[in-house]
Design a protein around this motif. Sequence first.
Motif, short mmCIF file in Angstrom:
data_model
loop_
_atom_site.label_atom_id
_atom_site.label_comp_id
_atom_site.label_asym_id
_atom_site.label_seq_id
_atom_site.Cartn_x
_atom_site.Cartn_y
_atom_site.Cartn_z
N THR A 88 0.82 -1.21 0.00
CA THR A 88 0.00 0.00 0.00
C THR A 88 0.85 1.26 0.00
OG1 THR A 88 -0.17 0.12 2.43
CG2 THR A 88 -1.82 -1.21 1.26
N GLU A 89 2.12 1.15 0.39
CA GLU A 89 2.99 2.33 0.44
C GLU A 89 3.31 2.87 -0.95
OE1 GLU A 89 5.69 1.99 4.35
OE2 GLU A 89 6.05 0.37 2.92
N GLU A 95 -6.11 4.21 -6.31
CA GLU A 95 -6.02 2.77 -6.06
C GLU A 95 -6.29 2.45 -4.60
OE1 GLU A 95 -2.94 -0.95 -6.99
OE2 GLU A 95 -2.27 1.15 -7.21
N LEU A 96 -5.75 3.27 -3.70
CA LEU A 96 -5.97 3.06 -2.27
C LEU A 96 -7.44 3.21 -1.90
CD1 LEU A 96 -2.86 4.97 -0.90
CD2 LEU A 96 -3.34 2.55 -0.48
N ILE A 97 -8.07 4.25 -2.44
CA ILE A 97 -9.49 4.48 -2.14
C ILE A 97 -10.34 3.31 -2.63
CG2 ILE A 97 -11.48 5.95 -2.67
CD1 ILE A 97 -9.57 8.34 -2.65
N LYS A 98 -10.06 2.83 -3.82
CA LYS A 98 -10.82 1.71 -4.37
C LYS A 98 -10.58 0.44 -3.55
CE LYS A 98 -11.62 -0.95 -8.61
NZ LYS A 98 -13.08 -0.95 -8.35
N MET A 99 -9.31 0.21 -3.16
CA MET A 99 -8.97 -1.00 -2.42
C MET A 99 -9.67 -1.05 -1.07
SD MET A 99 -5.39 -1.93 -0.64
CE MET A 99 -5.82 -0.62 0.49
N GLN A 100 -9.75 0.09 -0.38
CA GLN A 100 -10.30 0.05 0.97
C GLN A 100 -11.80 -0.23 0.98
OE1 GLN A 100 -8.96 3.88 2.43
NE2 GLN A 100 -11.00 4.77 2.29
N CYS A 109 -3.82 4.90 3.80
CA CYS A 109 -3.14 5.84 2.91
C CYS A 109 -1.68 5.39 2.79
CB CYS A 109 -3.26 7.27 3.42
SG CYS A 109 -2.35 7.60 4.95
N ALA A 110 -0.90 6.10 2.02
CA ALA A 110 0.48 5.69 1.78
C ALA A 110 1.32 5.70 3.05
CB ALA A 110 1.11 6.58 0.72
N MET A 111 0.93 6.49 4.06
CA MET A 111 1.68 6.59 5.31
C MET A 111 1.16 5.65 6.40
SD MET A 111 4.21 8.70 5.14
CE MET A 111 4.51 9.13 6.86
N SER A 112 0.14 4.87 6.09
CA SER A 112 -0.53 4.09 7.14
C SER A 112 0.38 3.06 7.78
CB SER A 112 -1.78 3.43 6.59
OG SER A 112 -2.76 4.39 6.28
#
Length: 425
Positions: A88-89, A95-100, A109-112
Amino acid sequence: MYTNGKGGGIGRVGYVYDVRMKHHFDLDVPLSAEDQHPEDPRRIYWIYEILERSGLLSQMHRVPVSPITDTQILRTHHREHLSFLKSTELMEVTELIKMQEDLDSVYICAMSLYCARLSAGGLLALCREVASENGVVDSGLAIIRPPGHHACQNKTMGFCLLNNIAIAIRDLQTTSSVQRVAVVDWDVHHGNGIQELFYSDNSVLYISLHRHDGAIFPFSSAAESSRIGRSRGKGYNINIPWLSDGVGDGDYLYAFREIVLPIIKEFAPDMIIVACGFDAAACDPIGLCNVTPECYAAMTAMLKNVCPKIVLSLEGGYNLEAIANSALACAKALAGVRWKAGLVPRAATVREYTTLPESETRGSFSSERHTYSAEWQTSPKKGSLSWWWDPADEVPLCFAAEPSELGKQVVDRVFDDVERYWQTL
């Protein structure tokens, strides 16, 4: 200068806090928005701020935070789980929004992952300091996020990415003399991840007090009182499942007196870690229960009387005022501040996720100082409590709260489920 009324000071209480943990946030909600996700990045700031304004923080010992390593994560989680989080980084925002959308109540998010490493690393560092024979603290408060008690070996869920408490326990058992750990989970949600990870382990006693009425996450039969552990861990997993909302001080203190404290005393842990969610607090918009800051402080003090090495690790809690006031009350209990030595923070009065924007929080905390009546000098109503409450101390008013009939039924049923495993019962 705060003192504990018995000649001691506050400097033996540690804490961890790192502002970088705020960089884990929901990409669907702009940070400038008034209505944030319930797991609001400001949760840790509100706790830090109220401790600072109270004058308590300057007398506590700050333990440095560093992110945990892959090796420390892999003592608890599967390699596939870590690989997924690492992937996820490098993802784009879309892509992150769709994946979650496919995850179980989790945003990323990229910093999670980095924030999750800091969160688990902060708790781990504080636990190591408390465990050390040469350490400067013997108890502490981990002001960390993202939370962890829902995270399973190979699954994120319920706002949780890494299981902070499980990672800390395995680290302690690997690197220190601490081998037996009692986990008290008073977050209003069942800590299914902690239960899963230690279900067959008799070196970890897990006691969870949570709502389980079909209306609250994680909606699983794993939260039932009949789930008592398996194999060597049988009897070491204790669920106290409230069957409705509205549960309050009387119910929690009844459960502590009848089950939690006697079993922990018999278990004789080297350390207690509290999965310290404040979402059962009065005015929490998700928990819908009525536990007061005073009760959280009393529970903290009672646990510390049973085992002085105790660490509180932030989990849930979604009303910023409620979590700030409750955390301050718990910090004072860890420090041994006598009840009359300073204010007992009030319960929240507005049921909402957020109140004022962060830029305005400087003036948002009550500095009201309470006075106490002679009732505080009376004894608790029921039973002989001398082994877990010093009779020389003032008695909090929350001890006068009666348990509900439904709450008593739940506790009595749990008692029946586990009494064969504990001589004290």
